[in-house]
Design an enzyme around this catalytic site. Structure first.
Site, PDB file in Angstrom:
ATOM      1  CB  CYS A 165      -9.672  -8.856   2.741  1.00  0.00           C
ATOM      2  SG  CYS A 165      -9.732  -8.498   4.343  1.00  0.00           S
ATOM      3  NE  ARG A 221      -3.542   0.020   2.570  1.00  0.00           N
ATOM      4  CZ  ARG A 221      -4.271  -0.343   3.985  1.00  0.00           C
ATOM      5  NH1 ARG A 221      -3.991   0.316   4.895  1.00  0.00           N
ATOM      6  NH2 ARG A 221      -5.002  -1.451   3.973  1.00  0.00           N
ATOM      7  CB  CYS A 234     -15.364  -8.338   7.824  1.00  0.00           C
ATOM      8  SG  CYS A 234     -14.032  -7.160   8.083  1.00  0.00           S
ATOM      9  CE  LYS A 272      -6.246   0.121  11.392  1.00  0.00           C
ATOM     10  NZ  LYS A 272      -7.094  -0.554  10.290  1.00  0.00           N
ATOM     11  CB  CYS A 329     -13.722  -3.207   1.304  1.00  0.00           C
ATOM     12  SG  CYS A 329     -14.656  -4.657   1.787  1.00  0.00           S
ATOM     13  CB  CYS A 354     -12.037  -1.026   4.475  1.00  0.00           C
ATOM     14  SG  CYS A 354     -11.220  -2.239   5.707  1.00  0.00           S
ATOM     15  NE  ARG A 359      -2.346   2.255   9.529  1.00  0.00           N
ATOM     16  CZ  ARG A 359      -3.168   1.268   9.230  1.00  0.00           C
ATOM     17  NH1 ARG A 359      -3.814   1.207   7.952  1.00  0.00           N
ATOM     18  NH2 ARG A 359      -3.082   0.064   9.938  1.00  0.00           N
ATOM     19  CE  LYS A 408      -7.533   3.944   8.881  1.00  0.00           C
ATOM     20  NZ  LYS A 408      -8.301   3.286   8.555  1.00  0.00           N
TER      21      LYS A 408
HETATM   22 FE1  SRM Z   1      -9.139  -1.303   6.196  1.00  0.00          FE
HETATM   23  C1  SRM Z   1      -7.945  -3.863   8.056  1.00  0.00           C
HETATM   24  C2  SRM Z   1      -8.348  -2.367   3.246  1.00  0.00           C
HETATM   25  C3  SRM Z   1      -9.551   1.691   4.543  1.00  0.00           C
HETATM   26  C4  SRM Z   1     -10.797  -0.127   8.951  1.00  0.00           C
HETATM   27  N1  SRM Z   1      -8.072  -3.046   5.721  1.00  0.00           N
HETATM   28  C5  SRM Z   1      -7.702  -3.998   6.597  1.00  0.00           C
HETATM   29  C6  SRM Z   1      -6.934  -4.754   5.886  1.00  0.00           C
HETATM   30  C7  SRM Z   1      -5.537  -4.705   5.801  1.00  0.00           C
HETATM   31  C8  SRM Z   1      -7.370  -6.399   6.015  1.00  0.00           C
HETATM   32  C9  SRM Z   1      -6.291  -7.130   7.375  1.00  0.00           C
HETATM   33  O1  SRM Z   1      -6.056  -6.171   8.140  1.00  0.00           O
HETATM   34  O2  SRM Z   1      -5.730  -8.043   7.125  1.00  0.00           O
HETATM   35  C10 SRM Z   1      -7.469  -4.710   4.481  1.00  0.00           C
HETATM   36  C11 SRM Z   1      -6.658  -5.229   3.193  1.00  0.00           C
HETATM   37  C12 SRM Z   1      -7.786  -5.802   2.006  1.00  0.00           C
HETATM   38  C13 SRM Z   1      -6.913  -6.177   0.814  1.00  0.00           C
HETATM   39  O3  SRM Z   1      -7.156  -7.384   0.329  1.00  0.00           O
HETATM   40  O4  SRM Z   1      -6.792  -5.459   0.159  1.00  0.00           O
HETATM   41  C14 SRM Z   1      -8.045  -3.395   4.464  1.00  0.00           C
HETATM   42  N2  SRM Z   1      -8.793  -0.566   4.371  1.00  0.00           N
HETATM   43  C15 SRM Z   1      -8.590  -1.311   3.269  1.00  0.00           C
HETATM   44  C16 SRM Z   1      -8.837  -0.552   1.847  1.00  0.00           C
HETATM   45  C17 SRM Z   1      -7.865  -0.992   0.861  1.00  0.00           C
HETATM   46  C18 SRM Z   1     -10.146  -0.565   1.530  1.00  0.00           C
HETATM   47  C19 SRM Z   1     -10.549   0.129   0.233  1.00  0.00           C
HETATM   48  O5  SRM Z   1     -11.533  -0.234  -0.430  1.00  0.00           O
HETATM   49  O6  SRM Z   1     -10.191   0.905  -0.379  1.00  0.00           O
HETATM   50  C20 SRM Z   1      -8.382   0.802   2.602  1.00  0.00           C
HETATM   51  C21 SRM Z   1      -7.188   1.350   2.608  1.00  0.00           C
HETATM   52  C22 SRM Z   1      -6.775   2.517   3.073  1.00  0.00           C
HETATM   53  C23 SRM Z   1      -5.363   3.328   2.644  1.00  0.00           C
HETATM   54  O7  SRM Z   1      -5.058   3.647   1.658  1.00  0.00           O
HETATM   55  O8  SRM Z   1      -4.851   3.331   3.715  1.00  0.00           O
HETATM   56  C24 SRM Z   1      -8.951   0.726   3.826  1.00  0.00           C
HETATM   57  N3  SRM Z   1      -9.790   0.536   6.888  1.00  0.00           N
HETATM   58  C25 SRM Z   1     -10.226   1.661   5.891  1.00  0.00           C
HETATM   59  C26 SRM Z   1     -11.093   2.711   6.482  1.00  0.00           C
HETATM   60  C27 SRM Z   1     -11.533   3.861   5.762  1.00  0.00           C
HETATM   61  C28 SRM Z   1     -10.767   4.843   6.188  1.00  0.00           C
HETATM   62  O9  SRM Z   1      -9.579   4.852   6.782  1.00  0.00           O
HETATM   63  O10 SRM Z   1     -11.170   6.106   5.723  1.00  0.00           O
HETATM   64  C29 SRM Z   1     -11.724   1.893   7.544  1.00  0.00           C
HETATM   65  C30 SRM Z   1     -12.520   2.494   8.611  1.00  0.00           C
HETATM   66  C31 SRM Z   1     -12.347   3.677   9.591  1.00  0.00           C
HETATM   67  C32 SRM Z   1     -11.411   3.509  10.739  1.00  0.00           C
HETATM   68  O11 SRM Z   1     -10.164   2.957  10.528  1.00  0.00           O
HETATM   69  O12 SRM Z   1     -11.981   3.291  11.845  1.00  0.00           O
HETATM   70  C33 SRM Z   1     -10.738   0.603   7.721  1.00  0.00           C
HETATM   71  N4  SRM Z   1      -9.346  -1.983   8.079  1.00  0.00           N
HETATM   72  C34 SRM Z   1     -10.138  -1.337   9.016  1.00  0.00           C
HETATM   73  C35 SRM Z   1     -10.101  -1.941  10.239  1.00  0.00           C
HETATM   74  C36 SRM Z   1     -10.820  -1.649  11.624  1.00  0.00           C
HETATM   75  C37 SRM Z   1      -9.994  -0.767  12.428  1.00  0.00           C
HETATM   76  C38 SRM Z   1     -10.608  -0.773  13.897  1.00  0.00           C
HETATM   77  O13 SRM Z   1     -10.188   0.339  14.338  1.00  0.00           O
HETATM   78  O14 SRM Z   1     -11.333  -1.463  14.329  1.00  0.00           O
HETATM   79  C39 SRM Z   1      -9.205  -3.251   9.933  1.00  0.00           C
HETATM   80  C40 SRM Z   1      -9.084  -4.321  11.042  1.00  0.00           C
HETATM   81  C41 SRM Z   1      -7.693  -3.969  12.121  1.00  0.00           C
HETATM   82  O15 SRM Z   1      -7.235  -2.765  11.853  1.00  0.00           O
HETATM   83  O16 SRM Z   1      -7.623  -4.722  12.846  1.00  0.00           O
HETATM   84  C42 SRM Z   1      -8.813  -2.865   8.532  1.00  0.00           C
HETATM   85 FE1  SF4 Z   2     -11.322  -6.780   4.564  1.00  0.00          FE
HETATM   86 FE2  SF4 Z   2     -13.397  -6.312   6.206  1.00  0.00          FE
HETATM   87 FE3  SF4 Z   2     -11.776  -4.215   5.184  1.00  0.00          FE
HETATM   88 FE4  SF4 Z   2     -13.440  -5.265   3.817  1.00  0.00          FE
HETATM   89  S1  SF4 Z   2     -14.010  -4.225   5.507  1.00  0.00           S
HETATM   90  S2  SF4 Z   2     -11.015  -5.014   3.246  1.00  0.00           S
HETATM   91  S3  SF4 Z   2     -13.487  -7.600   4.386  1.00  0.00           S
HETATM   92  S4  SF4 Z   2     -11.222  -5.942   6.780  1.00  0.00           S
END
Ligand code: SRM
Ligand code: SF4
Length: 637
Positions: free
Chosen positions: A459, A77, A498, A230, A453, A502, A146, A232
């Protein structure tokens, strides 16, 4: 004001990841050792540290076979403050996707790019190529700040946008990890060729407010344990909510004077979306307004907020470790006073702001300096060539030929910037020749404002499909809207595989959140401008039942909406009891709207994906294709 000593790391047992960070020697080990080993994957500890370098160990879940080793691969990323991607970096990423990845680039919801499918043996070459093209993956994942978001529309005649980009970059620099690990591991110690760091930012990083930095440590702001989780941040301008400001740990809003000069920033904190099904103690939360800060003091304030979360955030339970829980548990007043202790003086009151709006700036727009910018809708951010749709090739050709910088949007779209007006036609021709829709009014508006997502197959946390399922589901929603007489209606639909959130589904007007294989929790009531949290309406909707579930709700909406009221606003106004009541008493006019009989059967997710791909590449509908295939198989004339 004298800051009292922060608490010991934890009176309860810190989580496993805390010890891994501590042992890592500032993000070096075990990655530095294991990258040299001839293996196809990393150990558990290395996987945790690798995230800080911007990479996730994944496996292709479509290829899982019980009893066999996983098909290991890596996601990379990038970190691009404000979504800015210079042309050289874009071309490098495009090439890496073909050379080492799965031939796609994925624009993310935080304005970064992801590459999927990289093998361990190619990881070093891929990261080195990105850094040498002035990009970075450092800190794109992991327990630290981030990618810093900022509005993507490249206006050159609105000073507040300039300030938003400048400060997004500066906050990103301020909070960049200082460890040498990244360059040691991926570039054999060669420091990247980067521009001189802003001296103001450099000084701010070292300056000790009241306990905001650790002296004589490789990481003055983060220390040995980095953040509990993390973190943000984003910087925006009044009225522009293209960055989903309420979902961020920290939001700065540019405040200018009448002459358009920067005065300071309004500050929000404590937003976040990640949650876990059936764990009430985890929840999506909107950020609170905290204070105003003068521009001279903004870095000290950011450090004070980061230090508060660093020292008091929960390091024992990673599900409870984000800043939103600290603010929820303490209340905003206690949070403000703790920030004041680190900041060293009282916080100033928040300044009033105008209403927030969301615009996606697709199509051709004036940049304000005589040049144009062009916003292109990318379905779920996936840049790929498929059949007659060749957006990846088209973008490469355009960027190569015109040397255009790109801004990624927080909605997985892309903006080509700095276009000379006399190149407009040629650029449009390239896109049309490769099957890309250039007029945004020709995109179904439901598709235009939707996001999903990645979920399966990459994922590791996905419970069900998202990116691969949403096109079919949007098609069905469109058909249903047509059926109930809401032909031109559109609203914000977001889907995740899930509950981590994201694609920010909890801010959508209609949110689908994977809750079981092929099933979704459904959220209703978010607003079109993402200023209100939706609420969970039902826990488990099988995707086969989407029409029967949504039809009564759409009919009620059509019947009882106020003039111009959006779907999300309607759901929030009438409330779930009224919707449930209407749905229970609803009698569909006829099972199929009186038209030709249609029968529904379900297919496995993997078959659905292949079917969709084949139908798209052959320019047929999925129904046509299924009927053709079954005719042959069943020997029906
Ligand atoms: Fe996310 C984890 C993809 C934005 C909340 N996110 C993941 C992981 C890395 C899965 C993992 O931990 O094994 C995913 C990788 C999937 C893949 O195969 O690519 C993933 N997140 C993404 C992306 C690519 C989704 C997308 O459709 O674009 C976004 C990458 C952003 C970037 O460039 O940095 C992405 N993730 C977000 C957002 C939205 C945002 O940041 O504006 C959120 C919700 C906002 C927040 O953080 O509260 C988000 N991702 C999570 C979480 C839950 C965090 C939490 O506080 O509980 C996880 C899981 C974790 O961290 O344990 C996670
Ligand atoms: Fe993976 Fe859940 Fe984030 Fe979708 S919302 S990319 S299933 S961690």
């Amino acid at each position: 004001m004298v800051k009292s000593a922060p608490p010991p790391i934890a009176s309860r047992k810190p989580s496993k990841v805390e010890a891994i960070k501590e042992r890592s020697n500032f993000l070096r080990e075990p990655v530095a050792t294991e990258i040299l080993q001839d293996t196809n994957h990393f150990s558990e500890d290395a996987v945790q540290i690798l995230k800080f370098h911007g990479s996730y160990q994944q496996d292709n879940r479509d290829n899982r076979v019980k009893g066999q080793e996983k098909d290991y691969q890596f996601m990379l990323r990038t970190k691009n403050p404000g979504g800015f991607v210079p042309p050289q970096l874009y071309l490098t990423l495009d090439q890496l996707a073909d050379e080492y990845g799965n031939h796609t680039l994925r624009a993310t919801t935080r304005q970064g790019f992801q590459l999927h499918g990289i093998l361990k043996k190619n990881l070093k070459a891929a990261i080195a190529a990105i850094v040498k093209s002035m990009g970075s993956t450092l800190g794109a994942c992991g327990d630290l700040n981030r990618n810093v978001m900022a509005p993507p529309a490249p206006f050159k005649n609105k000073s507040e946008y300039d300030f938003a980009w400048e400060y997004a970059q500066n906050i990103a620099d301020l909070l960049t990890p200082q460890t040498g690990a990244y360059y040691e591991i991926w570039l054999d110690g060669e420091k990247a060729i980067s521009g001189e760091e802003n001296p103001e930012v450099k000084a701010a990083r070292q300056r000790n407010g009241s306990g905001t930095v650790f002296h004589e440590q490789e990481e003055p702001i983060y220390g040995t344990h980095y953040m509990p989780r993390k973190f943000k941040a984003c910087v925006t301008v009044p009225g522009d909510n293209s960055i989903d400001l309420y979902t961020q740990d920290l939001t700065l809003v540019v405040i200018t004077n009448k002459q358009g000069e920067l005065e300071g920033f309004d500050v929000f904190a404590g937003g976040g979306l990640g949650r876990t099904h059936n764990k009430e103690e985890t929840f999506a939360r909107m950020a609170d307004s905290i204070c105003y800060v003068a521009k001279e003091e903004v870095y000290d304030l950011v450090k004070a907020i980061v230090a508060t979360q660093r020292d008091y955030g929960d390091r024992t339970d990673r599900r409870h470790a984000r800043l939103k829980y600290l603010i929820h548990d303490w209340g905003v007043d206690k949070f403000r006073s703790m920030v004041e202790e680190y900041f060293g003086k009282p916080l100033e009151p928040f300044k009033p702001l105008p209403k927030w709006k969301y615009e996606d700036f697709l199509g051709w727009n004036e940049q304000g300096d005589g040049k144009l910018f062009f916003g292109i809708s990318i379905d779920n951010g996936r840049i790929k060539d498929e059949g007659s749709f060749q957006i990846k090739t088209a973008l490469r050709e355009i960027v190569e030929q015109y040397n255009l910088p790109i801004r990624l949007t927080p909605h997985q779209n892309l903006i080509l910037c700095d276009i000379e007006p006399d190149s407009k036609q040629a650029i449009e021709e390239i896109l049309n020749r490769h099957g890309v829709v250039t007029d945004p009014s020709n995109i179904d508006q439901i598709v235009r404002y939707a996001m999903a997502c990645p979920a399966l197959p990459t994922c590791g946390l996905a419970i069900t499909e998202s990116e691969r399922a949403i096109p079919g589901i949007l098609e069905r929603i469109r058909a249903l809207l047509d059926k109930v007489g809401l032909q031109n209606e559109h609203f914000v639909v977001r889907m995740t595989g899930c509950p981590n959130g994201c694609a920010r589904p909890y801010m959508a007007e209609l949110g689908f959140v994977g809750s079981a294989p092929e099933s979704y929790q459904v959220w209703l009531g978010g607003s079109p401008d993402q200023t209100r949290l939706a609420e969970p309406y039902t826990e488990k909707l099988h995707h086969n039942d989407i029409e029967s579930f949504l039809e009564p709700i759409f009919v009620y909406f059509k019947k009882s909406r106020k003039k111009g009221e959006s779907f999300g606003d309607f759901c929030a106004r009438v409330g779930f009891d009224a919707i449930r009541n209407f749905a229970e008493n609803y009698k569909p006019k006829s099972a199929n709207g009186g038209g030709k009989a249609r029968h529904r059967i379900s297919v496995r997710d993997d078959i659905y994906a292949v079917l969709k791909e084949t139908a798209d590449s052959q320019g047929k509908s999925m129904t046509e294709l299924v009927n053709e295939a079954l005719k042959v198989y069943l020997k029906v004339e």
